[in-house]
Design a protein around this motif. Structure first.
Motif, PDB file in Angstrom:
ATOM      1  N   VAL A 323       0.834  -1.209   0.000  1.00 50.02           N
ATOM      2  CA  VAL A 323       0.000   0.000   0.000  1.00 50.02           C
ATOM      3  C   VAL A 323       0.865   1.254   0.000  1.00 50.02           C
ATOM      4  CG1 VAL A 323      -1.650   1.321   1.379  1.00 50.02           C
ATOM      5  CG2 VAL A 323      -1.902  -1.159   1.161  1.00 50.02           C
ATOM      6  N   ILE A 327       4.038   5.677  -2.793  1.00 52.10           N
ATOM      7  CA  ILE A 327       4.085   7.097  -2.420  1.00 52.10           C
ATOM      8  C   ILE A 327       5.440   7.728  -2.745  1.00 52.10           C
ATOM      9  CG2 ILE A 327       3.899   8.725  -0.491  1.00 52.10           C
ATOM     10  CD1 ILE A 327       2.023   6.642   0.842  1.00 52.10           C
ATOM     11  N   ILE A 374      12.469  17.698   4.042  1.00 53.04           N
ATOM     12  CA  ILE A 374      11.110  18.184   4.318  1.00 53.04           C
ATOM     13  C   ILE A 374      10.087  17.062   4.191  1.00 53.04           C
ATOM     14  CG2 ILE A 374       9.265  19.692   3.454  1.00 53.04           C
ATOM     15  CD1 ILE A 374      11.488  21.609   2.496  1.00 53.04           C
ATOM     16  N   TRP A 375      10.181  16.311   3.075  1.00 55.27           N
ATOM     17  CA  TRP A 375       9.132  15.318   2.817  1.00 55.27           C
ATOM     18  C   TRP A 375       9.373  14.028   3.567  1.00 55.27           C
ATOM     19  CZ3 TRP A 375       5.160  17.807   1.577  1.00 55.27           C
ATOM     20  CH2 TRP A 375       5.286  18.987   0.850  1.00 55.27           C
ATOM     21  N   THR A 378       7.694  14.791   6.822  1.00 51.02           N
ATOM     22  CA  THR A 378       6.240  14.776   6.615  1.00 51.02           C
ATOM     23  C   THR A 378       5.716  13.349   6.501  1.00 51.02           C
ATOM     24  OG1 THR A 378       6.580  16.790   5.336  1.00 51.02           O
ATOM     25  CG2 THR A 378       4.388  15.795   5.249  1.00 51.02           C
ATOM     26  N   ILE A 379       6.353  12.551   5.634  1.00 54.01           N
ATOM     27  CA  ILE A 379       5.819  11.216   5.385  1.00 54.01           C
ATOM     28  C   ILE A 379       5.959  10.346   6.642  1.00 54.01           C
ATOM     29  CG2 ILE A 379       7.915  10.106   4.430  1.00 54.01           C
ATOM     30  CD1 ILE A 379       4.332   9.711   3.128  1.00 54.01           C
ATOM     31  N   VAL A 382       2.950  11.224   8.715  1.00 47.16           N
ATOM     32  CA  VAL A 382       1.698  10.738   8.121  1.00 47.16           C
ATOM     33  C   VAL A 382       1.577   9.218   8.290  1.00 47.16           C
ATOM     34  CG1 VAL A 382       0.463  10.406   5.945  1.00 47.16           C
ATOM     35  CG2 VAL A 382       1.514  12.612   6.443  1.00 47.16           C
ATOM     36  N   TRP A 386      -1.142   7.131  10.350  1.00 45.22           N
ATOM     37  CA  TRP A 386      -2.055   6.274   9.584  1.00 45.22           C
ATOM     38  C   TRP A 386      -1.905   4.804   9.989  1.00 45.22           C
ATOM     39  CZ3 TRP A 386      -1.631   5.422   3.539  1.00 45.22           C
ATOM     40  CH2 TRP A 386      -2.766   4.736   3.088  1.00 45.22           C
ATOM     41  N   LYS A 387      -0.661   4.334  10.054  1.00 48.58           N
ATOM     42  CA  LYS A 387      -0.432   2.898  10.241  1.00 48.58           C
ATOM     43  C   LYS A 387       0.019   2.559  11.663  1.00 48.58           C
ATOM     44  CE  LYS A 387      -1.538   1.553   6.146  1.00 48.58           C
ATOM     45  NZ  LYS A 387      -2.737   0.706   5.965  1.00 48.58           N
TER      46      LYS A 387
ATOM     47  N   LEU B 298       1.825  14.953  -2.844  1.00 47.34           N
ATOM     48  CA  LEU B 298       1.819  13.980  -1.743  1.00 47.34           C
ATOM     49  C   LEU B 298       0.380  13.619  -1.388  1.00 47.34           C
ATOM     50  CD1 LEU B 298       3.550  12.370   0.200  1.00 47.34           C
ATOM     51  CD2 LEU B 298       3.340  14.209   1.851  1.00 47.34           C
ATOM     52  N   ALA B 301      -0.839  11.246  -3.945  1.00 45.71           N
ATOM     53  CA  ALA B 301      -0.197   9.937  -3.793  1.00 45.71           C
ATOM     54  C   ALA B 301      -0.802   9.194  -2.607  1.00 45.71           C
ATOM     55  CB  ALA B 301       1.312  10.102  -3.612  1.00 45.71           C
ATOM     56  N   LEU B 302      -1.101   9.935  -1.525  1.00 38.07           N
ATOM     57  CA  LEU B 302      -1.734   9.308  -0.356  1.00 38.07           C
ATOM     58  C   LEU B 302      -3.142   8.831  -0.709  1.00 38.07           C
ATOM     59  CD1 LEU B 302      -0.554  11.725   2.476  1.00 38.07           C
ATOM     60  CD2 LEU B 302       0.020   9.292   2.246  1.00 38.07           C
ATOM     61  N   ALA B 305      -2.748   5.679  -2.476  1.00 35.69           N
ATOM     62  CA  ALA B 305      -2.392   4.628  -1.510  1.00 35.69           C
ATOM     63  C   ALA B 305      -3.610   4.196  -0.710  1.00 35.69           C
ATOM     64  CB  ALA B 305      -1.285   5.133  -0.584  1.00 35.69           C
ATOM     65  N   SER B 308      -5.414   1.546  -2.613  1.00 25.21           N
ATOM     66  CA  SER B 308      -4.882   0.180  -2.505  1.00 25.21           C
ATOM     67  C   SER B 308      -5.060  -0.352  -1.084  1.00 25.21           C
ATOM     68  CB  SER B 308      -3.417   0.105  -2.955  1.00 25.21           C
ATOM     69  OG  SER B 308      -2.669   1.155  -2.439  1.00 25.21           O
ATOM     70  N   ASN B 309      -5.134   0.573  -0.116  1.00 22.96           N
ATOM     71  CA  ASN B 309      -5.370   0.162   1.271  1.00 22.96           C
ATOM     72  C   ASN B 309      -6.702  -0.580   1.426  1.00 22.96           C
ATOM     73  OD1 ASN B 309      -4.312   0.241   3.964  1.00 22.96           O
ATOM     74  ND2 ASN B 309      -5.968   1.661   4.480  1.00 22.96           N
ATOM     75  N   LEU B 315      -4.177  -8.045  -1.180  1.00 24.42           N
ATOM     76  CA  LEU B 315      -2.723  -7.974  -1.351  1.00 24.42           C
ATOM     77  C   LEU B 315      -2.030  -8.966  -0.418  1.00 24.42           C
ATOM     78  CD1 LEU B 315      -2.370  -4.093  -1.613  1.00 24.42           C
ATOM     79  CD2 LEU B 315      -1.745  -5.734  -3.397  1.00 24.42           C
ATOM     80  N   MET B 325       0.669  -4.197  -9.719  1.00 26.21           N
ATOM     81  CA  MET B 325      -0.344  -3.124  -9.671  1.00 26.21           C
ATOM     82  C   MET B 325       0.167  -1.754 -10.098  1.00 26.21           C
ATOM     83  SD  MET B 325      -0.961  -2.238  -5.644  1.00 26.21           S
ATOM     84  CE  MET B 325       0.207  -1.254  -4.721  1.00 26.21           C
TER      85      MET B 325
END
Lengths: 459, 459
Positions: A323, A327, A374-375, A378-379, A382, A386-387, B298, B301-302, B305, B308-309, B315, B325
């Protein structure tokens, strides 16, 4: 003056009316409408019309005007029309065309038709054409026209003025007359504005400008010619051969076409389309034109898939990785494309050279690194939210930094390297770049995850 | 004439020499070199130089020449230099500038500096500037210059010629004089070439051309002005207000800038970079400029994602799906971008309108369908051979067809819709498009696979 606005905005209304008349089979009406339009408007109309109707419209245009219309068409639209003309029509339509426009049309013809058209011409015209076609495409020689008016340095302005009145008309976009010696060597120019404002008893030599920076060598590339015109705001400029003899002149209208073509070429190239593609070409022709690019892209997509295939075991252990794995490459692709576009534009306008290349590479790599930081942060946030996994967040962050750093490096070095190798960066750059960013993004993300899993670290 | 080639190609050598002199602190030498260069070359040099050295170079330029240099700079480079000038310097540098160039510079200033510069001007100049600035940006009014030469219809050519000789010089890019009545209403024009070739005993009225299609309303958009110039190969054209009074003229050099800016805007916009970005801006400034775009990407892209989540279970059952995919969205993205680029170009050059929009939508959707078929068959074969599974091949094929069909539909309808909503398709189109193609590609691929798995069909 609202009627003026209307005049300018009625183009598409007129096309609608023409289409309706065409569909109703009112050919006489259509023919009359076409004959009242200037050639450039008919050209616009043809280019805005789907191919089937375009062919009917062409049959209804005034044969006397067909040459002028052809000159105004872009390459693909012109080819669609040339295909339906036989050599006699073509020779008739191209009679009296300016030499630069004539060679533009002739270069688009298939070899056998082209030979036949040449045979239809009288020997003088044929000779002129053969000289013009001998200059390589994309050089000043193929851009220039031979409608120069040349003066001798020792004539008085009064004589020049009388000669011009006798002549009666000047070629389009004439803003200066050129001065040559007995061997036809270029000496300087006399702007029309100057002719009008000086004392007629002066002679040419005393009022002519030298301006050596304005002389264009016949072998100079189209692109350099366009840059010079744009930088110096010229209307026309003389072209000389290796011996310094005046062989023709280039005018701003042709340069405007080059500037548009070059910038469109970069845009269309980066999007994976042939910049000659006719917006209203037949469906099958456009499909074919775009196939090559899609084929190459499929290969790069399969290459990226083969990289994730290396990690099939890891993906089987943890579907969440599947998943998240899209990204990072997405973000890296955009960052790389931004850099690529800046560099391609810089190369096109001549701002990038040996003097500043190192600084540019440093700058873009530094931007890649900064963006990476920076990203990555951020990621990480996130993904953690999320996870609910610090490890997944950290893996994403590491892959993001690596990919965006590579995006900066690849985005600047791929076009510079291609330029050096004489490969067009606008055409091939984007594809190579995204292959790099996709591969690095997927490999680093799944690679780090695999390492952690193999060391039995819970993620 | 090899020395000519050298003259034209020595630009970057000269920059190298200047850089060396600058690094060695030989400021006197640098200053002398700069003063020998024409303003347009100094401007090119400044734009090709990293920001720190650029500031030093600027200090070494001739104050007399600074106004001319400013005119030649692009927006971002100009701003970097305006920042270091105080209002007095600015007022001095801009003295005597053409009104169109002056407003171009003034519009780039922060409000407070701008007020101070205005105060430094004499009241005449200030008045002229205020009138010019009242025209909205991006219209003919903001492009035009007020250096027109106007004639009355009843004067004889002889008188005109004597007046011109008295005047002594004509404004840049003057190819025609304009004719107005007592109320300053525009009547027609007299090309210089015609002035030189007619009998001087004629009068203005008898030789002037009417050419109503050449009159530009002051409110016309920049883009339409550029299209007209390009289509008709004009050098200059008169601008009139609502009452039909002559208020100025537009020249080809400004139009060339518009054409370059517009096409660059499309290219840079599609790549996700601000088209004003200075190639040699400071690192942090460029990073900031590109951040917005990366942030939006981003999010998309999220979003992909998160789709697919939805299929995490699927998966988890079959890691091969994760490997495959990414192929379909990649192919869909390219196909959609090709269509998008063709439509954006067509809109920019004015080839697309009410008369042919339907046909274009039909064409692009048909190409999407055809491409869908071609690549569905291809991917089915590739996946069957690679993964030895007919079912996986068929799933890939179905998703490929669906995504490429959608790519055609979205690629043509998104920019047309945005154009209607007055959103710039070159800026936002690409992002919206790839969100669509990514989502549809992933959703159809994993969706079909899930359906089959839930029905316990072995894949």
């Amino acid at each position: 003056m609202p009627e003026l606005e209307q005049h300018h905005h009625s183009q598409h209304l007129r096309i609608l009316e023409l289409n309706r008349a065409l569909n109703d089979g009112m050919f006489v009406h259509v023919r009359r409408m076409l004959q009242q339009m200037p050639a450039c408007d008919v050209a616009l109309l043809l280019q805005s019309t789907p191919i089937t109707e375009r062919k009917i419209l062409w049959q209804l245009t005034d044969p006397e005007q067909q040459g002028e219309i052809l000159e105004e068409l872009n390459e693909d639209a012109m080819e669609s029309i040339l295909k339906m003309m036989d050599p006699e029509n073509l020779a008739a339509a191209t009679e009296g065309m300016d030499i630069d426009d004539l060679t533009y049309v002739l270069r688009s013809l298939p070899d056998d038709v082209y030979q036949q058209v040449l045979e239809q011409m009288d020997s003088d015209e044929r000779h002129r054409v053969e000289i013009a076609l001998a200059y390589p495409e994309d050089t000043a020689g193929s851009l220039m026209n031979n409608d120069t008016i040349a003066l001798r340095p020792d004539v008085s302005i009064d004589v020049v003025l009388r000669y011009l009145r006798l002549r009666g008309e000047l070629p389009e976009a004439t803003d200066a007359l050129f001065v040559v010696d007995k061997e036809n060597k270029y000496l300087g120019d006399v702007p029309l504005a100057r002719l009008l404002t000086v004392d007629p008893s002066e002679n040419v030599e005393s009022i002519m400008g030298k301006r050596p920076e304005r002389i264009i060598p016949v072998s100079m590339s189209e692109n350099s010619v366009a840059q010079l015109f744009e930088r110096h705001d010229w209307i026309s400029a003389p072209v000389v051969d290796l011996q310094g003899e005046l062989v023709g002149r280039i005018t701003i209208d042709d340069v405007v076409d080059i500037i548009r073509e070059n910038t469109e070429h970069s845009m269309m190239g980066m999007a994976g389309v042939d910049d000659d593609e006719d917006t209203f070409a037949p469906i099958w022709q456009s499909t074919k034109g775009r196939t090559l690019w899609l084929g190459i892209n499929l290969l790069t997509a399969l290459f990226a898939a083969s990289i994730s295939n290396l990690f099939e075991n890891t993906l089987a252990q943890m579907a969440t990785l599947a998943v998240l794995m899209t990204i990072v490459p997405s973000q890296g692709g955009i960052a790389g494309t931004q850099t690529l576009a800046v560099v391609i534009r810089g190369l096109a306008v001549g701002h990038i050279g040996a003097s500043n290349m190192r600084w540019l590479i440093f700058k873009e790599v530094a931007i890649g690194g900064l963006n990476g930081l920076i990203w990555a942060v951020t990621i990480a946030g996130v993904v953690y939210i999320w996870k609910d996994s610090i490890q997944l967040g950290l893996i994403s962050a590491a892959a993001m930094f690596a990919d965006m750093f590579m995006a900066g490096l690849a985005g600047v070095s791929i076009p510079l390297f291609m330029q050096k190798m004489k490969i067009d960066p606008a055409l091939a750059g984007g594809m190579v770049l995204t292959t790099v960013t996709d591969s690095v993004g997927i490999f680093s993300f799944l690679g780090i995850a695999t390492l952690l899993l193999n060391h039995h670290i819970a993620i």
